[in-house]
Structure formats: structure tokens, C-alpha cells
Scaffold this motif. Structure first.
Motif, PDB file in Angstrom:
ATOM      1  N   ASN A  77       0.836  -1.143  -0.092  1.00 21.41           N
ATOM      2  CA  ASN A  77       0.036  -0.090   0.058  1.00 21.41           C
ATOM      3  C   ASN A  77       0.794   1.206   0.017  1.00 21.41           C
ATOM      4  O   ASN A  77       1.994   1.347   0.538  1.00 21.41           O
ATOM      5  CB  ASN A  77      -0.879   0.085   1.309  1.00 21.41           C
ATOM      6  N   ALA A  78       0.215   2.240  -0.797  1.00 18.62           N
ATOM      7  CA  ALA A  78       1.032   3.407  -0.785  1.00 18.62           C
ATOM      8  C   ALA A  78       1.424   4.112   0.759  1.00 18.62           C
ATOM      9  O   ALA A  78       0.364   4.052   1.598  1.00 18.62           O
ATOM     10  CB  ALA A  78       0.309   4.639  -1.625  1.00 18.62           C
ATOM     11  N   GLY A  79       2.384   4.416   1.148  1.00 17.30           N
ATOM     12  CA  GLY A  79       2.873   4.883   2.378  1.00 17.30           C
ATOM     13  C   GLY A  79       3.549   3.765   3.355  1.00 17.30           C
ATOM     14  O   GLY A  79       4.146   4.180   4.443  1.00 17.30           O
ATOM     15  N   GLY A 113       4.346   1.385  -3.982  1.00 19.73           N
ATOM     16  CA  GLY A 113       2.966   1.645  -3.480  1.00 19.73           C
ATOM     17  C   GLY A 113       2.009   1.772  -4.363  1.00 19.73           C
ATOM     18  O   GLY A 113       2.441   2.457  -5.339  1.00 19.73           O
ATOM     19  N   VAL A 114       0.941   1.267  -3.836  1.00 22.29           N
ATOM     20  CA  VAL A 114      -0.323   1.568  -4.994  1.00 22.29           C
ATOM     21  C   VAL A 114      -1.536   1.815  -3.789  1.00 22.29           C
ATOM     22  O   VAL A 114      -1.579   1.664  -2.734  1.00 22.29           O
ATOM     23  CB  VAL A 114      -0.798   0.236  -5.574  1.00 22.29           C
ATOM     24  N   ARG A 115      -2.427   2.939  -4.542  1.00 22.04           N
ATOM     25  CA  ARG A 115      -3.111   3.842  -3.486  1.00 22.04           C
ATOM     26  C   ARG A 115      -4.330   2.543  -3.792  1.00 22.04           C
ATOM     27  O   ARG A 115      -4.963   1.956  -4.302  1.00 22.04           O
ATOM     28  CB  ARG A 115      -3.598   5.015  -4.179  1.00 22.04           C
ATOM     29  N   GLY A 116      -5.113   2.754  -2.291  1.00 26.06           N
ATOM     30  CA  GLY A 116      -6.159   1.889  -2.033  1.00 26.06           C
ATOM     31  C   GLY A 116      -5.709   1.155  -0.604  1.00 26.06           C
ATOM     32  O   GLY A 116      -4.714   1.007  -0.123  1.00 26.06           O
ATOM     33  N   ARG A 117      -7.010   1.011   0.343  1.00 25.81           N
ATOM     34  CA  ARG A 117      -6.719   0.304   1.610  1.00 25.81           C
ATOM     35  C   ARG A 117      -7.859  -0.386   1.939  1.00 25.81           C
ATOM     36  O   ARG A 117      -9.123  -0.140   1.760  1.00 25.81           O
ATOM     37  CB  ARG A 117      -6.520   1.614   2.444  1.00 25.81           C
ATOM     38  N   GLU A 125     -10.573   2.515   1.444  1.00 25.55           N
ATOM     39  CA  GLU A 125     -10.188   3.266   0.079  1.00 25.55           C
ATOM     40  C   GLU A 125     -10.266   2.401  -0.977  1.00 25.55           C
ATOM     41  O   GLU A 125      -9.554   1.589  -1.179  1.00 25.55           O
ATOM     42  CB  GLU A 125      -9.030   3.878   0.459  1.00 25.55           C
ATOM     43  N   GLU A 128      -6.660   1.928  -6.635  1.00 20.78           N
ATOM     44  CA  GLU A 128      -6.508   2.643  -7.981  1.00 20.78           C
ATOM     45  C   GLU A 128      -5.304   2.050  -8.731  1.00 20.78           C
ATOM     46  O   GLU A 128      -4.020   2.342  -8.341  1.00 20.78           O
ATOM     47  CB  GLU A 128      -6.190   3.995  -7.540  1.00 20.78           C
ATOM     48  N   SER A 131      -2.557   3.823 -10.099  1.00 21.66           N
ATOM     49  CA  SER A 131      -1.352   4.424  -9.426  1.00 21.66           C
ATOM     50  C   SER A 131      -0.184   3.430  -9.269  1.00 21.66           C
ATOM     51  O   SER A 131       1.006   3.788  -8.564  1.00 21.66           O
ATOM     52  CB  SER A 131      -2.044   4.805  -7.975  1.00 21.66           C
ATOM     53  N   HIS A 153      -8.135  -6.865  -2.894  1.00 17.20           N
ATOM     54  CA  HIS A 153      -7.142  -5.772  -3.603  1.00 17.20           C
ATOM     55  C   HIS A 153      -5.861  -6.576  -4.080  1.00 17.20           C
ATOM     56  O   HIS A 153      -5.436  -6.319  -5.244  1.00 17.20           O
ATOM     57  CB  HIS A 153      -7.004  -4.896  -2.621  1.00 17.20           C
TER      58      HIS A 153
END
Length: 578
Positions: A77-79, A113-117, A125, A128, A131, A153
Motif C-alpha cells: 500500500n502507498a505509504g 506503493g499502490v493507492r487503496g486500503r 479506500e 487505484e 497508481s 485488492h
């Protein structure tokens, strides 16, 4: 039915062939290409018309230790791109804060990282996929938050990567280790991806070599103590990281069963290291996690404890002048000084030779040079060397017994490996153990374990719910349980009164139980097991031994010190403290 087992070690490759009750063995030096050693050992054992062939390998272990795996990327995940590098807060060594941890298998620039949670109870979230940056790697590990609860995901990200990189190996965490604790899950997934191409190439070469030699498709020993097909092993090579040592534990369990003993400790001393494992009630203890080369691997494994002490371990003095042994080893080439192959550094084998505990010729055709051993140990008391290496191995035996609440005096010590029987009685003396079992084929017992191994496929399901709300559970397997609010869990066999069994286990481990406190079910572990062949080694006329004595066995040598007596029946040497 002819059954073949071949175990590839760092120094020797061992084979055992069981054919209509007749046992033949083979031992050859390990070559650079392990499949060549496997075929040579099979020929040495006289393998023909084999119906079942099981194999133990160090390919995955060596690739991880030597950092010779695939060029790997990591997607999360992004972050959270720093997950593999942040690790846990614990230090590598408690009193040396400057000691570095081993480098992660994936460099930071290859962590994406890929956006989404996903949360523990649903999507927080939307994912995406656009991303997801471009990834350039031969293998990719995908580990998203809470994928052990909902892998939607993670499946989408893995599918996108497979579309973009059709030639790369893509591994998602829910496929290999669907458990909570993000770092351990990520570390396991990264290791599985990293080892994939190396293990796949070897297993393909192995299958081709077997087909060319007229052998059946091999079964590969897993770390959990069961065998699987080459395709299953190649799909998740992290499951074969302790392939050979696990086979040794299976062999030790069968030897203890043949002797009518339920409780034993497997003691495998090879050329470089010593592996020990507790066997309780006829079954080897298992663990859900193991550290390999400083990296946590969250997969089922026999509960081995390893120390860097073996027959080839080098003898040296530290800065204070104290005598030390290992973890450095002379290896197979040049080997200990007494091998006569150019080695000059003293090793444990040199000390045993000077003490008169070894024959002039070892298995595999190795001629021993007493003068070379004397020159290497010049000024060092060989008996002191044995005391030092025994102390190192004694600490390992205490880890799997005393430190885990088991009284070793009620256990037998099953000694095997090329060097194990040389030290077993003295170690048993230190622990108050009165029985030592030395298999007739102690030098190749891991190969016997491969012959006798079950086919085993392990599975785990995460719950993280109160036990009262878990619903119906499988009838067989194990449950990871803890009191609500605790950080770690205890593993308890599945049974009707599961809550009470946990209370008893907690009281035994920690000295108290809280029967009015809510219990949380963390995970359930099950295994699909297909029974392996029955193994009954041929017996011969009994002979009696009284120490001090040296007993030569096929592939190993046993030292019987004063105060020990034994009976040798062709299957094993059973030694008892008088």
C-alpha cells in the motif's frame, strides 16, 4: 516396492534404498550441480526399478544465505513502502546497538506503493490500479494490508502485474502466508518470490535428470516434515528452506518408534552445523515461524534449533585467548586438516582423530592423516576442543527441552549425522539422559527420513475473533489462541474442550490462567497428510558393547565412553548409562 531417498548436504550427498526389506546406502561428495550429486548417490546405492523417490535439497537455503536469488520488487500500500526495511523494533543483538540487521532481499528503490486500503472489516479506500508504477524485476512480491482477511485488492494487483510482466514470477501474500502481522507476512512473501526462479530451474533440472536416469518424478521434502511434488515445491520454494534437516527429524522419529520410545530428541551433527528437535508422543514439535539468514519466514516447519558446530567447525582463540569452535567451517574442500586436501586450520574432526575416536578411513573413501591433524592442533589439547564444541551443542539441546518446560531425563537422544554419535553419550551425561539411540545408518539417516516421509500439505486460516464466536472448527489440527489484549498466542491441538485446554497450556507456560477472561482465536492450522511407507529395518544377531569403545557404523563412528553399555542389533545401537 523399491523406495529411494536422497539427501543433498553441504559436504556429502546421501542415499538410502529400501527394497523388500533390504537396505543399501550410498554416500558421495556433493558437487556444484546438486542434481549430479543426486544421481551419483542413487547409483552408489544401486537404485534400480524405483517406484518412489523422495529428495531433500539445500538449493533454496543456499540461495538465501548467499543472496543469489532473483532480482525482486515489492508492492504494498502507498505509504508502507519501507515495510521490509523498518522490520521490528527489536535489535539484532541486545547489547550491541550498532550491529546491522541483514539487508532486506528487496532494495528500497524496488519497493513500490499502490493507492487503496483494505481494513480488517472491509474496504476503506478504493484500489487505484493506475497508481501502480512501472515495475522492472524478475520476481515481484505483493503484500497489502489485511489481505489475510480480504484478498480482493491483492488479487487485483497481482493480476495487473501478471498482465504487465508475463515473464516475471508474481507472488501474493494470501497465496503463501495468509496470516496477520504485516512484516512477517511481507518477509515471507519476499523470500518466496526471491527464491522462485532459482528453485524452479533446479527442480526442472532435477526432474529431467531423473527421467533420463529412469527414476520416477521426485517428491521434495518440505520444512514441515512432509514431501510434495516438484511443481508444488517450485510454486512456493520458501516451504523447502530446511528440507534436509526436516528429513533427519522424520528419520529420528522412525528410529525412536522402532525402539518403542515416544519421547526423544533428534541430534543431527554434520560437517558444518548441528540441528536438534524435540519429539514428544512420537511426533516432532512444529513451529509456525522460523528465522533464516536473519529473515522471519512465517511458514510451518519442524521446530529445529541450529548451532554452528559440526565436525568441520574450525578451532580458534578469541582476543582473550579463550578456545572457540565455529561457526566457520572447513567445508568439503579442503576440509579438516586430517582430510589431507590442503587444509591447515584445526577442526573438530582433527581433535576426534587424535583422541582415537575415528577409524583411518571415513565413508566416501576419505583417508585420514593423523600427522596433519597433529600439526594443525599443535599446542591445543584435543580434549579441550571436544569440551568446547560439546558446550555449544549442549546449549542447543537445552533450548528445545529445558527452556520449553521439558525434563530431558525422561527422553532418549537419537544421534545421527557423520559426527553425532561421537558426542552423544557425553551430551546425554550432561543432561541426565540415560538412553542414546544410534541408528545403524546414522550417517545417512536424513535419507531414511525421506524414504519414510508422509506427503503433507499444510494450510492456515486467520480468524482474529473471540473463540465463542468462531463457529464450527475442524476436528483435527491446531489453534493459535490468546487472552483478549495479549500480543502473542499459544498453539493448542484442536479438541472438544478447546478453551480449557488453552487455560491449562497457559498455566503450564506462564504459571497462571484466567478462566473468566475472553479467549481470542487467532488462526487454525490444518494439514492434509497421506501416510508414507512403513519402514522396518532388517535386524541381525545382537552384539554387546561396553565403553570405552569405538564402534564403526556405515557412514559414521560412535564413541562409547566409560560407564555406557550397549546392544547392537543391526537396526540400531541402543546405549544405556550404567
Amino acid at each position: 516396492m523399491a523406495i529411494l531417498g536422497v539427501d543433498v548436504g553441504g559436504t556429502f550427498t546421501d542415499a538410502v534404498l529400501l527394497d523388500d526389506g533390504r537396505v543399501t546406502t550410498g554416500k558421495v561428495l556433493t558437487a556444484t550441480h546438486q542434481e549430479e550429486s543426486m544421481l551419483a548417490a542413487a547409483r552408489a546405492a544401486g537404485a534400480e526399478d524405483v517406484e518412489r523417490f523422495a529428495h531433500g535439497t539445500t538449493v533454496a537455503t543456499n540461495a538465501l544465505l548467499e543472496r543469489k536469488g532473483a532480482r525482486t520488487a515489492f508492492v504494498t500500500n502507498a505509504g508502507f513502502e519501507h515495510l521490509l526495511h523498518l522490520r521490528r523494533q527489536t535489535r539484532a543483538e541486545l547489547y550491541r546497538p550498532c550491529v546491522d540487521w541483514p539487508e532486506p532481499l528487496v532494495p528500497l528503490e524496488q519497493c513500490h506503493g499502490v493507492r487503496g486500503r483494505m481494513g480488517h472489516d472491509g474496504e476503506l479506500e478504493p484500489l487505484e490500479l493506475e497508481s501502480l508504477p512501472n515495475v522492472d524485476a524478475d520476481a515481484v512480491a505483493v503484500c497489502l494490508l489485511h489481505a489475510y482477511r480480504d484478498a480482493a485488492h491483492e488479487r487485483a494487483v497481482a493480476a495487473e502485474l501478471r498482465r504487465r510482466l508475463p515473464q516475471a514470477r508474481i507472488v501474493a501474500s494470501h497465496e503463501v502466508a495468509p496470516e496477520f502481522r504485516e512484516y512477517e507476512r511481507a518477509s515471507t512473501t519476499a523470500a518466496d518470490a526471491y527464491l522462485g526462479p532459482v528453485a524452479s530451474r533446479y527442480l526442472e533440472a532435477l526432474s529431467e535428470a531423473c527421467a533420463g536416469a529412469g527414476l520416477p518424478e521426485p517428491l521434495v521434502m518440505r520444512s514441515s516434515g512432509g514431501v510434495a511434488t516438484p511443481a508444488e515445491a517450485a510454486a512456493h520454494p520458501a516451504t523447502i528452506l530446511v528440507s534436509g534437516p526436516a528429513a533427519g527429524v522424520v528419520g529420528a522419529s522412525r528410529i525412536a518408534a522402532l525402539a518403542g520410545i515416544d519421547d526423544a530428541i533428534a541430534f543431527d551433527m554434520g560437517g558444518t552445523s548441528t540441528d536438534v528437535c524435540l519429539i514428544a508422543g512420537g511426533r516432532a514439535e512444529r513451529a509456525s515461524e522460523r528465522t533464516v539468514s536473519g529473515l522471519p519466514i512465517r511458514l510451518p516447519t519442524v521446530d529445529l534449533h541450529t548451532v554452528g558446530a559440526g565436525g568441520g567447525s574450525l578451532v580458534w582463540r578469541d582476543a582473550g585467548g579463550a578456545l572457540r569452535v565455529g561457526p566457520q567451517s572447513a567445508g568439503a574442500d579442503p576440509g579438516p586438516a586430517c582430510y589431507g586436501r590442503g587444509g591447515v586450520a584445526p577442526a573438530v574432526t582433527d581433535a576426534n582423530l587424535l583422541l582415537g575416536r575415528l577409524p583411518q578411513r571415513l565413508a566416501g573413501g576419505v583417508e585420514l592423516d593423523v600427522d596433519a591433524a597433529g600439526r594443525a592442533l599443535d599446542g591445543i589439547d584435543p580434549a579441550a576442543v571436544i569440551d568446547v564444541v560439546n558446550a555449544e551443542m549442549l546449549s542447543a539441546l537445552r533450548v528445545v527441552s529445558v527452556e520449553r518446560g521439558h525434563d530431558p531425563t525422561g527422553f532418549a537422544l537419537v544421534a545421527f549425522g557423520g559426527a553425532g554419535p561421537l558426542h552423544a553419550c557425553e551430551l546425554a551425561d550432561e543432561l541426565g539422559m540415560r538412553t542414546v539411540l544410534v541408528p545403524e545408518i546414522a550417517g545417512v539417516l536424513s535419507a531414511l527420513g525421506l524414504v519414510a516421509a508422509d506427503e503433507r500439505r499444510d494450510a492456515v486460516r486467520s480468524y482474529l475473533v473471540p473463540l465463542a464466536e468462531a463457529g464450527e472448527l475442524p476436528r483435527e489440527g491446531e489453534a493459535d489462541l490468546r487472552y483478549g489484549g495479549q500480543s502473542f498466542e499459544l498453539t493448542v491441538p484442536l479438541q472438544d474442550e478447546l478453551a480449557e485446554a488453552f487455560h491449562r497450556a497457559h498455566e503450564e507456560q506462564y504459571g497462571f490462567a484466567e478462566r473468566d477472561r475472553e479467549i481470542e482465536l487467532v488462526a487454525v492450522r490444518t494439514a492434509d497428510v497421506r501416510q508414507g511407507p512403513e519402514v522396518d529395518l532388517p535386524a541381525s544377531e545382537e552384539t554387546h558393547v561396553a565403553g570405552p569403545a569405538v564402534v564403526e557404523l556405515p557412514g559414521s563412528t560412535c564413541w562409547v565412553p566409560p560407564g555406557w553399555v550397549g546392544v547392537r542389533d543391526g537396526r540400531m545401537l541402543r546405549l544405556t548409562r550404567t
